[in-house]
Design a protein around this motif. Structure first.
Motif, PDB file in Angstrom:
ATOM      1  N   GLY A 204     -11.900  29.423  20.831  1.00 31.71           N
ATOM      2  CA  GLY A 204     -12.004  30.324  20.056  1.00 31.71           C
ATOM      3  C   GLY A 204     -10.500  31.173  20.048  1.00 31.71           C
ATOM      4  N   ASP A 205     -10.435  32.458  19.724  1.00 32.60           N
ATOM      5  CA  ASP A 205      -9.277  33.289  19.529  1.00 32.60           C
ATOM      6  C   ASP A 205      -8.561  33.251  20.916  1.00 32.60           C
ATOM      7  OD1 ASP A 205     -10.165  33.854  17.075  1.00 32.60           O
ATOM      8  OD2 ASP A 205     -11.323  35.591  17.478  1.00 32.60           O
ATOM      9  N   ALA A 211      -3.041  37.701  27.536  1.00 37.29           N
ATOM     10  CA  ALA A 211      -3.080  36.170  28.023  1.00 37.29           C
ATOM     11  C   ALA A 211      -4.182  35.538  28.494  1.00 37.29           C
ATOM     12  CB  ALA A 211      -2.128  36.101  29.289  1.00 37.29           C
ATOM     13  N   ALA A 212      -5.169  35.749  27.453  1.00 34.96           N
ATOM     14  CA  ALA A 212      -6.476  35.208  27.744  1.00 34.96           C
ATOM     15  C   ALA A 212      -6.982  34.367  26.468  1.00 34.96           C
ATOM     16  CB  ALA A 212      -7.629  36.303  28.025  1.00 34.96           C
ATOM     17  N   LEU A 213      -7.613  33.284  26.699  1.00 37.86           N
ATOM     18  CA  LEU A 213      -8.347  32.377  25.468  1.00 37.86           C
ATOM     19  C   LEU A 213      -9.761  32.457  25.648  1.00 37.86           C
ATOM     20  CD1 LEU A 213      -9.079  29.383  26.375  1.00 37.86           C
ATOM     21  CD2 LEU A 213      -6.668  29.176  26.938  1.00 37.86           C
ATOM     22  N   ILE A 229     -11.016  32.954  29.420  1.00 44.46           N
ATOM     23  CA  ILE A 229     -10.345  32.387  30.657  1.00 44.46           C
ATOM     24  C   ILE A 229      -8.871  32.827  30.492  1.00 44.46           C
ATOM     25  CG2 ILE A 229      -9.471  29.939  31.384  1.00 44.46           C
ATOM     26  CD1 ILE A 229     -11.978  28.913  30.085  1.00 44.46           C
ATOM     27  N   PRO A 230      -8.270  33.137  31.484  1.00 45.10           N
ATOM     28  CA  PRO A 230      -6.940  33.567  31.677  1.00 45.10           C
ATOM     29  C   PRO A 230      -6.114  32.111  31.569  1.00 45.10           C
ATOM     30  CG  PRO A 230      -7.669  33.685  33.780  1.00 45.10           C
ATOM     31  CD  PRO A 230      -9.008  33.303  32.832  1.00 45.10           C
ATOM     32  N   PHE A 240       1.644  31.489  24.372  1.00 41.49           N
ATOM     33  CA  PHE A 240       0.384  31.049  23.789  1.00 41.49           C
ATOM     34  C   PHE A 240      -0.278  29.944  24.710  1.00 41.49           C
ATOM     35  CE2 PHE A 240       1.931  33.020  20.133  1.00 41.49           C
ATOM     36  CZ  PHE A 240       0.699  33.990  19.514  1.00 41.49           C
ATOM     37  N   PRO A 241      -1.273  29.468  24.838  1.00 43.17           N
ATOM     38  CA  PRO A 241      -1.914  28.563  25.811  1.00 43.17           C
ATOM     39  C   PRO A 241      -1.437  27.120  25.191  1.00 43.17           C
ATOM     40  CG  PRO A 241      -3.596  29.589  24.755  1.00 43.17           C
ATOM     41  CD  PRO A 241      -2.562  30.315  24.244  1.00 43.17           C
ATOM     42  N   LEU A 242      -1.577  26.088  26.015  1.00 48.00           N
ATOM     43  CA  LEU A 242      -1.198  24.864  25.825  1.00 48.00           C
ATOM     44  C   LEU A 242      -2.386  24.054  26.413  1.00 48.00           C
ATOM     45  CD1 LEU A 242       0.105  22.254  24.791  1.00 48.00           C
ATOM     46  CD2 LEU A 242       1.502  22.264  26.724  1.00 48.00           C
ATOM     47  N   GLY A 243      -3.262  23.301  25.756  1.00 47.75           N
ATOM     48  CA  GLY A 243      -4.263  22.382  26.037  1.00 47.75           C
ATOM     49  C   GLY A 243      -4.287  20.996  25.843  1.00 47.75           C
TER      50      GLY A 243
END
Length: 412
Positions: A204-205, A211-213, A229-230, A240-243
């Motif tokens: 999601g957003d 710093a949460a997704l 999830i932080p 931004f996060p990296l998955g």
């Protein structure tokens, strides 16, 4: 000689009349001749070719040369009964062999590892110092049965064992070898329940300020349950996060090595396809050096829907690693990035790096839904002067993933 003749005559006179008559009859018979059993010259039966005044070889050729071996077989079995009987016997023989193999398989000696594992199939044996310690720290491990060890238990593990009230049990090295299938267990094994990663529908957003997704879990009645999830941030390099998305990677050693690199370099989570992907076994945990217990890992059952909804609902960008070929040009044209183009991308948007199978790579349908493609260039062909063509033309999937993660999270 005269004496012998007189003796025979006296014995003749001593015997009775019937014996004398038999003696006279036997004396009248003429001796047999061996030659009488052979036909005399001119009385022998003539052969057919002699009657026709024909050569023996030419007579046989004229009479039997036109008869083919296969025709003779058909003539002797015009209705196929013999052939059907032979087929039936062959089928009976094959069935007997299969039955014998099936019977033998019931009595084959299974290994001690299988016997130990089959005692309780819901248990898993995590081994290695770092892996055991990380498993004790992981709240997703709902239950631990006991710790088996040889020698002494490391202090940090013993402290955690006392806190959780886990039973400890000394064991010899042979037993630990059997439990771990001769893995490098460092004289310690944790008997625990396997990990059960959350199955999600899409990403999601992202809230860069906090710093949460958000991830949307797929419930039993197909309802979406949202979880926040932080994720970690680095100054000027990662807003931004990296998955990671692992598509049909079948080797547990590669799974563990990828998760270890992802955790060390700063990736935030891992998503795996549930089908045709290696499970999170104790081998993967050992290879990851315990990182498997510390990094959020999710399963996906519908990869195509996961890609599409994550792009539409959360604004995620999917970058797929691939090898350039002619068949992929129709959907990679204008979307190919260099390795250096990845630098600093996490400062602009959330990214999912997609890596695929060790031999086939990422599936075509997932490539068609990817936003960008990246390939690590090969630069070793001119240095190898012995081989007419490069023998090593690719990297191991875990090494390639580590290089790509490092470039994405780099600012230079």
């Amino acid at each position: 000689m005269t004496f012998l003749t007189n003796a025979v005559f006296k014995r003749y006179l001593a015997v009775g009349p019937s014996a004398q008559q038999a003696f006279k009859t036997r004396a009248k018979k003429k001796p047999s001749s061996f030659d009488k059993f052979f036909p005399q010259q001119g009385n022998a039966r003539k052969k057919q070719w002699e009657v026709l005044n024909e050569d023996k070889e030419s007579w046989f050729k004229r009479k039997y040369a036109h008869v083919h071996a296969r025709e003779r077989g058909q003539a002797s079995d015009p209705y196929g009964k013999k052939e059907a009987h032979v087929d039936k016997l062959r089928e009976i023989k094959n069935q007997a062999k299969l039955g014998q193999k099936k019977h033998k398989s019931k009595f084959q000696n299974s290994s001690m590892v299988q016997k130990l594992m089959n005692d309780n199939p819901i248990l898993e044996y995590v081994y290695g110092t770092n892996s055991v310690y990380a498993a004790l720290l992981n709240p997703a491990r709902t239950s631990h049965s006991r710790v088996l060890y040889h020698g002494t238990i490391p202090g940090k593990i013993m402290q955690k064992v006392d806190e959780l009230g886990i039973t400890t049990e000394p064991a010899d090295k042979h037993r630990l070898n059997l439990l771990t299938n001769y893995g490098v267990h460092n004289n310690i094994v944790l008997e625990t329940k396997p990990l059960q990663p959350m199955e999600i529908a899409y990403l999601g957003d992202v809230d860069a300020a906090s710093a949460a997704l958000t991830v949307h879990e797929l419930g039993f009645s197909n309802e979406n349950i949202m979880h926040e999830i932080p994720y970690s941030t680095k100054a000027d390099c990662k807003r931004f996060p990296l998955g990671l998305y692992l598509d049909e990677i079948t080797d547990p050693h590669n799974i563990g090595a990828i998760i270890r690199s992802a955790y060390f370099l700063g990736a935030d989570f891992v998503v795996m396809s549930r089908k045709n992907c290696s499970p999170l076994t104790a081998v993967a945990s050992k290879t990851s050096s315990g990182a498997l217990e510390l990094l959020p890992i999710f399963y996906v059952d519908k990869p195509l829907e996961f890609f599409t909804k994550s792009q539409e609902m959360g604004g995620w960008t999917f970058i797929t690693s691939h090898l350039a070929d002619a068949t992929a040009e129709k959907y990679t044209t204008g979307k190919t990035l260099g390795v250096r183009d990845l630098c600093g991308m996490c400062t602009e948007l959330p990214i999912v790096l997609v890596v695929g199978n060790e031999s086939q790579g990422v599936r075509t349908n997932l490539k068609m839904r990817s936003d960008f493609f990246v390939e690590i260039p090969f630069a070793g062909s001119e240095t190898n002067v012995r081989a007419p063509e490069p023998l090593v033309d690719s990297l191991n999937v875990s090494v390639a993933t580590a290089l790509l993660i490092d470039n994405i999270l780099s600012c230079k």
